[in-house]
Design a protein around this motif. Structure first.
Motif, mmCIF file in Angstrom:
data_model
loop_
_atom_site.group_PDB
_atom_site.id
_atom_site.type_symbol
_atom_site.label_atom_id
_atom_site.label_comp_id
_atom_site.label_asym_id
_atom_site.label_seq_id
_atom_site.Cartn_x
_atom_site.Cartn_y
_atom_site.Cartn_z
ATOM 1 N N GLU A 289 0.898 -1.107 0.022
ATOM 2 C CA GLU A 289 -0.044 0.111 -0.156
ATOM 3 C C GLU A 289 0.897 1.172 -0.117
ATOM 4 O OE1 GLU A 289 -3.406 -1.012 -0.008
ATOM 5 O OE2 GLU A 289 -4.059 0.866 -0.691
ATOM 6 N N GLU B 296 -1.783 -4.583 4.724
ATOM 7 C CA GLU B 296 -0.825 -5.829 5.078
ATOM 8 C C GLU B 296 0.314 -5.614 5.084
ATOM 9 O OE1 GLU B 296 -2.498 -8.636 2.311
ATOM 10 O OE2 GLU B 296 -3.984 -9.611 3.808
ATOM 11 N N ASP C 95 -12.691 -0.735 4.823
ATOM 12 C CA ASP C 95 -12.827 -2.068 4.571
ATOM 13 C C ASP C 95 -14.253 -2.224 3.816
ATOM 14 O OD1 ASP C 95 -10.502 -3.134 5.499
ATOM 15 O OD2 ASP C 95 -11.258 -4.055 7.303
ATOM 16 N N THR D 136 -17.612 -1.736 1.365
ATOM 17 C CA THR D 136 -17.468 -1.601 0.024
ATOM 18 C C THR D 136 -18.360 -0.070 -0.173
ATOM 19 O OG1 THR D 136 -19.747 -2.733 0.052
ATOM 20 C CG2 THR D 136 -17.864 -3.969 -0.381
ATOM 21 N N HIS E 230 -19.055 -10.930 0.887
ATOM 22 C CA HIS E 230 -17.619 -10.918 1.090
ATOM 23 C C HIS E 230 -16.754 -11.839 0.288
ATOM 24 C CE1 HIS E 230 -14.121 -11.305 4.045
ATOM 25 N NE2 HIS E 230 -14.128 -12.404 3.796
ATOM 26 N N ASP F 215 -10.616 -10.938 2.772
ATOM 27 C CA ASP F 215 -10.373 -9.731 3.706
ATOM 28 C C ASP F 215 -10.392 -8.422 2.774
ATOM 29 O OD1 ASP F 215 -10.020 -8.556 6.058
ATOM 30 O OD2 ASP F 215 -7.808 -8.968 6.083
ATOM 31 N N GLY F 216 -11.134 -7.390 3.263
ATOM 32 C CA GLY F 216 -11.300 -6.032 2.418
ATOM 33 C C GLY F 216 -11.699 -6.227 0.942
ATOM 34 N N SER F 217 -12.368 -7.146 0.611
ATOM 35 C CA SER F 217 -12.863 -7.280 -0.809
ATOM 36 C C SER F 217 -14.244 -7.959 -0.973
ATOM 37 C CB SER F 217 -11.835 -7.707 -1.994
ATOM 38 O OG SER F 217 -11.811 -9.108 -1.799
ATOM 39 N N THR G 230 -6.944 -7.289 -4.966
ATOM 40 C CA THR G 230 -7.339 -5.752 -5.133
ATOM 41 C C THR G 230 -8.529 -5.483 -4.077
ATOM 42 O OG1 THR G 230 -6.852 -5.471 -7.167
ATOM 43 C CG2 THR G 230 -7.886 -3.745 -6.213
ATOM 44 N N ARG G 231 -8.330 -4.399 -3.077
ATOM 45 C CA ARG G 231 -9.260 -4.136 -2.182
ATOM 46 C C ARG G 231 -10.652 -3.592 -2.655
ATOM 47 N NH1 ARG G 231 -6.836 -5.034 2.789
ATOM 48 N NH2 ARG G 231 -8.559 -3.723 4.061
#
Ligand code: CU
Ligand code: CU
Ligand code: CU
Length: 469
Positions: free
Chosen positions: A97, A125, A154, A156, A196, A199-201, A327-328
């Motif tokens: 990041e 991360e 996190d 959307t 979901h 994690d994060g996407s 990708t998040r």
């Protein structure tokens, strides 16, 4: 006398560290950080290998001894992370990041340092970028600012947490037992939900009953089965169902093209026992399947299946996204990648972490385990394998009438195909469900079966266990 080598080692460390610092300055969107800057926050981590898992372990301060500790820093501060190679394997540390990447550490005791600016709030991360090391455990959280803000990041675009669409593998339905044929009604609803993915996407799934895969349907050969398919009024697409257990037009799809807000149905008699795939069959069929519209129907033979201790329901699928894997945020469907058959994600039960974090497959030593395993696909054939186990029986190609294959390591399952496997678990530990096309692990395809109980050294023991006696 001891001072000499100690001084030598110290200056070597300085050299190594200095070297690493120089390469570590390729940080934070090419905003140069001067070489003599003093970090506001600094951490030291050491790499470690234990029980076949890799990890970062906190070396100093509040994180000392913690495995993959949460690292944090206020927004806008200069962060330094020093990494010591503690196991002699090749490692690095990256925080993508913020564009921070260390050099690779090749030898035990080598040290590298990354320095970067924590330029924005959120939860990110840090991990080791050597192939496979992240999957083997070398990943932790880097939190900038308040964690509350991090979880907002996190979310959307809809600003609410995505739904859990991943199917629970223990939701394997009720065995039919010894009952006679009867009338059975199966009510299914199609809907399009943001769920979901990792994690994060998240991803806009198309589903049966808001789960991927859809429910495991369980009937008996000779039943009179009525299927009612409702399409939720919030859907933007027509949906349908084709069950491979159906003898009739389109497996049911010819009479169940259902517009949003409507319901259609049909009645059929399952003529042959077996474990079958069902899926949406509305053009473009491959797109509807990729988006999550698949499940399985088990047609049990007269007298039912042999009872076992544990039954699990697992399906493999693929997602095709415009964004790169990892990708998040909300991912977008890519038609080009679907047509090229280049998935960005391979998933068990609908999400990257479905069978590693969200749901648990557990058994006790001595249990007999049965897995209903199918491939939604739509494109890739699975080479299904459980690392550390062999299948005592494989009901190949989903046939419950042919004699099962015995003592099988890896079995092939076609898209739109299913199998039943059975095995007794004899030794405790964590067994991994995989497709033995193992590059797919890197795209999300792995699940854990955890076996509890006592070790039996006659079946397995490490050599050092004997030496210790
Ligand atoms: Cu590594
Ligand atoms: Cu559909
Ligand atoms: Cu089909």
């Amino acid at each position: 006398m001891n001072n000499v080598p100690r001084r030598l080692i110290a200056s070597m460390l300085v050299l190594l560290t200095g070297f690493a610092c120089a390469s570590g300055f390729a940080a934070q969107d090419s905003k140069a950080i001067p070489g003599d800057v003093t970090p506001d926050v600094s951490y030291t981590l050491r790499t470690a290998l234990t029980d076949g898992q890799l990890a970062f372990v906190g070396e100093t301060g509040a994180i000392k001894g913690q495995v993959n500790p949460d690292l944090s820093a206020p927004e806008g501060t200069i962060v330094q992370i020093k990494l010591i190679n503690g196991d002699g394997l090749i490692h690095d540390i990256v925080v993508p990041e913020f564009g921070a990447e260390s050099e690779r550490l090749n030898t035990q005791g080598a040290v590298a340092t990354i320095v970067f600016m924590a330029g924005k709030n959120g939860t990110f991360e840090y991990y080791c970028s050597l192939p496979g090391h992240k999957a083997m455990g070398m990943v932790g959280r880097f939190i900038v600012g308040e964690e509350k803000q991090a979880s907002a990041d996190d979310a959307t675009t809809s600003s609410k947490a995505p739904a859990t669409v991943s199917q629970d593998p223990t939701a394997a339905g009720q065995p039919v037992g010894t009952r006679a044929p009867q009338d059975v009604t199966l009510d299914l609803e199609t809907s399009e939900v943001v769920g979901h993915l990792a994690d994060g996407s998240s991803y806009q799934y198309w589903t049966f009953n808001r789960k991927v895969p859809g429910p495991l349907l369980r009937v008996r050969v000779g039943d009179q089965v009525t299927v009612n398919l409702s399409n939720d009024e919030s859907s933007e697409h027509v949906h349908s169902i084709d069950l491979h257990a159906v003898t009739g037009p389109g497996g049911g799809a010819a009479v169940t093209q259902v517009a949003p807000g409507q319901t259609k149905g049909f009645t059929f008699k399952p003529l042959k026992p077996g474990i079958y795939v069902y899926h949406c069959a509305t053009p473009m069929v491959a797109q509807h399947i990729a988006n999550g519209m698949y499940g399985m129907i088990l047609v049990e033979p007269e007298g039912g299946l042999t009872p076992v201790d544990k039954e699990f329901y697992v399906m493999q699928g693929e997602l095709y996204t415009l964004e790169r894997h990892g990708t998040r945020g909300l991912q977008t469907f890519s038609l080009d990648k679907l047509l090229d058959e280049h998935p960005d994600y391979f998933i068990f039960n609908g999400a990257v972490d479905a069978l590693t974090e969200t749901h648990k497959l557990e058994a006790e030593v001595g249990d007999t385990v049965r897995i209903f395993f199918g491939v939604g696909g739509p494109n890739a054939t699975s080479s299904f394998h459980v690392i550390g186990e062999t299948f005592d029986k494989v009901y190949s190609q989903g046939s419950l009438t042919a004699p099962p294959l015995t003592d099988v390591q890896t079995t092939t399952v076609a898209p739109g195909g299913a199998i039943m496997v059975e095995f007794k678990v004899d030794y405790p530990g964590q067994y991994k469900l995989v497709d033995h096309a193992l590059a797919r692990v890197e795209k999300g395809l792995v699940g854990f079966l955890t076996v509890h109980g006592d070790k039996n050294s006659a079946i397995f023991h490490a050599s050092q266990d004997v030496d210790a006696r």
